[in-house]
Motif scaffolding. Sequence first.
Motif, PDB file in Angstrom:
ATOM      1  N   GLN A 166       6.733  96.880 -12.226  1.00 21.22           N
ATOM      2  CA  GLN A 166       5.777  95.884 -11.746  1.00 21.22           C
ATOM      3  C   GLN A 166       5.768  95.802 -10.225  1.00 21.22           C
ATOM      4  OE1 GLN A 166       5.655  92.032 -13.511  1.00 21.22           O
ATOM      5  NE2 GLN A 166       6.349  92.821 -15.448  1.00 21.22           N
ATOM      6  N   MET A 171       3.135  97.473  -5.115  1.00 19.23           N
ATOM      7  CA  MET A 171       3.124  98.243  -3.865  1.00 19.23           C
ATOM      8  C   MET A 171       2.026  99.294  -3.890  1.00 19.23           C
ATOM      9  SD  MET A 171       7.056  98.622  -2.662  1.00 19.23           S
ATOM     10  CE  MET A 171       7.814  99.187  -4.158  1.00 19.23           C
ATOM     11  N   GLY A 172       1.827  99.902  -5.064  1.00 21.71           N
ATOM     12  CA  GLY A 172       0.753 100.878  -5.199  1.00 21.71           C
ATOM     13  C   GLY A 172      -0.612 100.245  -4.994  1.00 21.71           C
ATOM     14  N   LEU A 173      -0.713  98.963  -5.305  1.00 24.43           N
ATOM     15  CA  LEU A 173      -1.995  98.260  -5.168  1.00 24.43           C
ATOM     16  C   LEU A 173      -2.191  97.703  -3.763  1.00 24.43           C
ATOM     17  CD1 LEU A 173      -1.980  96.431  -8.608  1.00 24.43           C
ATOM     18  CD2 LEU A 173      -3.402  98.357  -7.938  1.00 24.43           C
ATOM     19  N   GLY A 174      -1.233  97.961  -2.876  1.00 19.37           N
ATOM     20  CA  GLY A 174      -1.455  97.606  -1.476  1.00 19.37           C
ATOM     21  C   GLY A 174      -0.483  96.589  -0.896  1.00 19.37           C
ATOM     22  N   ALA A 175       0.509  96.171  -1.664  1.00 20.42           N
ATOM     23  CA  ALA A 175       1.442  95.167  -1.161  1.00 20.42           C
ATOM     24  C   ALA A 175       2.605  95.852  -0.447  1.00 20.42           C
ATOM     25  CB  ALA A 175       1.983  94.323  -2.313  1.00 20.42           C
ATOM     26  N   THR A 176       3.140  95.162   0.582  1.00 20.73           N
ATOM     27  CA  THR A 176       4.425  95.619   1.123  1.00 20.73           C
ATOM     28  C   THR A 176       5.498  95.227   0.113  1.00 20.73           C
ATOM     29  OG1 THR A 176       4.820  93.512   2.218  1.00 20.73           O
ATOM     30  CG2 THR A 176       3.679  95.206   3.498  1.00 20.73           C
ATOM     31  N   ARG A 183       5.439  87.774  -4.505  1.00 22.41           N
ATOM     32  CA  ARG A 183       4.337  87.437  -5.395  1.00 22.41           C
ATOM     33  C   ARG A 183       4.600  87.811  -6.848  1.00 22.41           C
ATOM     34  NH1 ARG A 183      -0.871  87.130  -3.590  1.00 22.41           N
ATOM     35  NH2 ARG A 183      -1.217  86.744  -5.802  1.00 22.41           N
ATOM     36  N   ILE A 184       5.379  88.866  -7.063  1.00 16.42           N
ATOM     37  CA  ILE A 184       5.511  89.399  -8.417  1.00 16.42           C
ATOM     38  C   ILE A 184       6.916  89.167  -8.992  1.00 16.42           C
ATOM     39  CG2 ILE A 184       5.305  91.480  -9.850  1.00 16.42           C
ATOM     40  CD1 ILE A 184       2.677  90.460  -8.484  1.00 16.42           C
ATOM     41  N   GLN A 188       8.682  85.544 -11.436  1.00 16.77           N
ATOM     42  CA  GLN A 188       9.153  85.825 -12.795  1.00 16.77           C
ATOM     43  C   GLN A 188      10.648  85.580 -12.953  1.00 16.77           C
ATOM     44  OE1 GLN A 188       7.315  89.238 -14.835  1.00 16.77           O
ATOM     45  NE2 GLN A 188       6.255  89.565 -12.916  1.00 16.77           N
TER      46      GLN A 188
ATOM     47  N   ARG B  72       1.440 101.691  -0.246  1.00 14.62           N
ATOM     48  CA  ARG B  72       0.336 100.772   0.037  1.00 14.62           C
ATOM     49  C   ARG B  72      -0.735 101.384   0.925  1.00 14.62           C
ATOM     50  NH1 ARG B  72       4.451  99.030   3.261  1.00 14.62           N
ATOM     51  NH2 ARG B  72       4.018  99.034   5.497  1.00 14.62           N
ATOM     52  N   VAL B  76      -4.194 104.708  -3.653  1.00 16.74           N
ATOM     53  CA  VAL B  76      -4.125 105.390  -4.939  1.00 16.74           C
ATOM     54  C   VAL B  76      -4.019 104.341  -6.039  1.00 16.74           C
ATOM     55  CG1 VAL B  76      -2.653 106.831  -6.399  1.00 16.74           C
ATOM     56  CG2 VAL B  76      -3.074 107.492  -4.023  1.00 16.74           C
ATOM     57  N   LEU B  85       1.358  95.278 -16.059  1.00 15.78           N
ATOM     58  CA  LEU B  85       0.540  94.110 -15.704  1.00 15.78           C
ATOM     59  C   LEU B  85       1.488  92.992 -15.282  1.00 15.78           C
ATOM     60  CD1 LEU B  85      -2.063  94.148 -18.602  1.00 15.78           C
ATOM     61  CD2 LEU B  85      -2.366  94.933 -16.261  1.00 15.78           C
ATOM     62  N   PHE B  86       0.983  92.097 -14.426  1.00 15.95           N
ATOM     63  CA  PHE B  86       1.816  90.988 -13.984  1.00 15.95           C
ATOM     64  C   PHE B  86       1.689  89.859 -15.008  1.00 15.95           C
ATOM     65  CE2 PHE B  86       0.168  92.778  -9.789  1.00 15.95           C
ATOM     66  CZ  PHE B  86       1.168  93.743  -9.751  1.00 15.95           C
ATOM     67  N   MET B  89       0.336  86.235 -14.206  1.00 18.40           N
ATOM     68  CA  MET B  89      -1.004  86.058 -13.644  1.00 18.40           C
ATOM     69  C   MET B  89      -2.041  86.303 -14.735  1.00 18.40           C
ATOM     70  SD  MET B  89      -0.822  88.125 -10.091  1.00 18.40           S
ATOM     71  CE  MET B  89       0.392  87.824  -8.831  1.00 18.40           C
ATOM     72  N   PHE B  97      -5.633  91.297  -7.499  1.00 16.69           N
ATOM     73  CA  PHE B  97      -4.461  91.516  -6.635  1.00 16.69           C
ATOM     74  C   PHE B  97      -4.680  92.586  -5.553  1.00 16.69           C
ATOM     75  CE2 PHE B  97      -0.249  93.137  -5.555  1.00 16.69           C
ATOM     76  CZ  PHE B  97       0.432  91.974  -5.273  1.00 16.69           C
ATOM     77  N   PRO B  98      -5.143  93.779  -5.916  1.00 16.16           N
ATOM     78  CA  PRO B  98      -5.331  94.792  -4.864  1.00 16.16           C
ATOM     79  C   PRO B  98      -6.389  94.379  -3.832  1.00 16.16           C
ATOM     80  CG  PRO B  98      -6.189  95.577  -6.965  1.00 16.16           C
ATOM     81  CD  PRO B  98      -5.412  94.338  -7.252  1.00 16.16           C
ATOM     82  N   GLU B 100      -6.973  91.253  -2.917  1.00 20.07           N
ATOM     83  CA  GLU B 100      -6.312  90.243  -2.111  1.00 20.07           C
ATOM     84  C   GLU B 100      -5.444  90.914  -1.043  1.00 20.07           C
ATOM     85  OE1 GLU B 100      -3.519  86.649  -3.388  1.00 20.07           O
ATOM     86  OE2 GLU B 100      -4.707  87.487  -5.027  1.00 20.07           O
ATOM     87  N   MET B 101      -4.731  91.974  -1.465  1.00 14.29           N
ATOM     88  CA  MET B 101      -3.877  92.698  -0.536  1.00 14.29           C
ATOM     89  C   MET B 101      -4.715  93.336   0.573  1.00 14.29           C
ATOM     90  SD  MET B 101      -0.782  92.277  -1.418  1.00 14.29           S
ATOM     91  CE  MET B 101      -1.071  90.681  -2.146  1.00 14.29           C
ATOM     92  N   ARG B 102      -5.978  93.636   0.256  1.00 13.08           N
ATOM     93  CA  ARG B 102      -6.868  94.225   1.268  1.00 13.08           C
ATOM     94  C   ARG B 102      -7.654  93.150   2.021  1.00 13.08           C
ATOM     95  NH1 ARG B 102      -5.470  97.616  -2.258  1.00 13.08           N
ATOM     96  NH2 ARG B 102      -5.360  99.844  -1.838  1.00 13.08           N
ATOM     97  N   ARG B 145      -7.699  97.193 -12.913  1.00 12.51           N
ATOM     98  CA  ARG B 145      -6.924  96.875 -11.719  1.00 12.51           C
ATOM     99  C   ARG B 145      -6.748  98.114 -10.826  1.00 12.51           C
ATOM    100  NH1 ARG B 145      -0.802  94.786 -12.383  1.00 12.51           N
ATOM    101  NH2 ARG B 145      -0.541  96.993 -12.804  1.00 12.51           N
ATOM    102  N   ALA B 146      -6.684  99.274 -11.497  1.00  9.68           N
ATOM    103  CA  ALA B 146      -6.461 100.505 -10.733  1.00  9.68           C
ATOM    104  C   ALA B 146      -7.734 101.026 -10.066  1.00  9.68           C
ATOM    105  CB  ALA B 146      -5.870 101.581 -11.642  1.00  9.68           C
ATOM    106  N   PHE B 149     -10.468  98.577  -6.498  1.00 10.62           N
ATOM    107  CA  PHE B 149     -10.520  98.725  -5.028  1.00 10.62           C
ATOM    108  C   PHE B 149     -11.042 100.093  -4.616  1.00 10.62           C
ATOM    109  CE2 PHE B 149      -6.533 101.193  -4.616  1.00 10.62           C
ATOM    110  CZ  PHE B 149      -5.921 100.907  -5.833  1.00 10.62           C
TER     111      PHE B 149
END
Lengths: 268, 355
Positions: A166, A171-176, A183-184, A188, B72, B76, B85-86, B89, B97-98, B100-102, B145-146, B149
């Motif tokens: 997770q 991180m793959g979705l853009g988070a540091t 956040r994740i 939890q 990040r 990709v 999945l989170f 949420m 989420f992606p 928001e990160m952008r 989600r993938a 973005f």
Amino acid sequence: MPAARRRQPGKFALGVVAGLVFAFLMLPLLVVFPISVSSASYLQFPPPGFSWQWYVRFLEDVTWVESAIRSFKVALLCTALSMALGVPLSFALVRSRLRGMRLADRLVAAPIIVPNIIISIAIYSLFSKLQLIGVWYGIAIAHTILALPFVVILVSAGLRTFDEAQEQAAMGLGATWGVAVWRITLPQLRPSLIAAAFLAFVTSFDELVIAMFLSGASMTLPKKMFDNIMLEIDPTIAAVSVMQIVLACICLGAAALFGRGVVPGTPR
Amino acid sequence: MDLTLRGVVRRFGTVTALAGIDLDVAEGELLTILGPSGSGKTTLLKIVAGFEFPDEGTVHLGNSDVTVAPPRSRDVGMVFQNYALFPHMTVAQNVAFPLEMRRLAKPERERRVAEALALVELAEYGHRLPRQLSGGQQQRVALARAIVFKPRLLLLDEPFGALDRKLREAMQLEVRRLQRRLKLTTLFITHDQEEALILSDRIAVMSAGRIEQIGLPDDVYARPGTRFVADFVGESNLLDGVARSGAEAEAAGFGTVTLIAPAGAPGARATLLVRPEALRIGAPAAGLANRTTGTIIETVFLGLSVKLRLRLGTGLELLARLPLRPSEPFPLAEGDDVPIGFAPEDVHVIADAGR
């Protein structure tokens, strides 16, 4: 259902034993609470009559109230410190692949194993050089040593069951990494975090030995209770105990309320 | 090229997980990395995603070198094996989420989330939590989600493994449709050769940290370059052969096999591949250049076809797969001695280069 249960003697015996253990744990409360509302001026059971006088005396005595407030401050700072140190330490212990991490993992429990009095003496000689004797934050720092193992044990246990994918997904979705953890991961781990904070708070709030060495004139509540017993035995101490117990119950209730599972209620 | 790998090597201690990978994925192409567990395909995926870094070699996305870039900054989109999945949420928050990160503005974010959820036919499910959805729905959320973005590359890590067969087939087709429609450059990782044949524009077969063969699904199936590929992709009869002069080879346990071209210099070793569906059994075997007889030792009914295990007099076993017509009873039974034959053009020769 009850009929079915009665047919299983093993379960019945278990119930009896559990009940006895429960009674054993609860009996002191049944003594402490009546004594705290006793009309007598010494510890007597059963109390001869009802009175709030010992609660009133507590609230009217500045030294009692001051030590209670001080204990609160000490316990809060101790909780903050042990969480601030313990959570990152847990991540390091669970995630790092460095050599020696397994050894470090074992060593975390050391403050639980070493007798408090030894720790106290060691801290005393160090803190006297640093002029941390007799100040409330000195006690908080020392308590952090005791509380840290509980935080690390609880948080790293929670972290071990957490699916690291997770965090990678975030991180793959853009988070540091920091944002992913904030956040994740941490939301939890909330049940573990709340339990850890509660244990840290109680560890400090209840602690006597270190407080005796370090508090000097600025007494914590356990130290004040101890002195009170040495000088005069009156039911004030029972009143204080009851208030402590009530406080702990409130904390536990809050922990149960906010720490249940990872998911915040089902949105409709 | 959208994704380019050059000479990628990754070692873990003494183990070489990737032994020099060169790979090009064209824009809008769905390329499958197919390999058994331990072949290095997961390490390859992690290197492309940025969760691992190569010891040697480079990774390029478009024109930018991302060899050591953090995940990040790669842009990709990835669908994890268990979706990742989170759980705390809602579906909409997951998909947002992606974005928001952008740092997309809220109205734009909401518009894109709604669009992505509509694309995977979950428009009504935004307020639910992942655990309130079925496995297939969860996977569609992961997909939304993938892609929400508009990533440069979509990574699919064995995403269908947890689904039952019917749902899996439906999801495979859905992913394929979506991928074509959005022209998403996609790298798909799987150990399931059937899945690879269904979905891919091209397939790269991996083994022991190397790419054994890369090509069209049809190429990989019909003209495998190595014995490993022939064995791993589809079912096969692999005969150990020695080339003779002319378009002939001597196969162990079978005898002389007529080919359409020489198998190599006379005396050279080669593997002869005959797919089970190329074998003719009974009357149809008559007149074929390569003939023998054998006993049916096992029959397995598969619905549209029947699989036969045959044993020749020499002890060699062959697999055959015959089409079934519901209206006609199947004429053969276990224990029958039958003629077996196959045409020269149905024999694929794999030169023995080391393997």
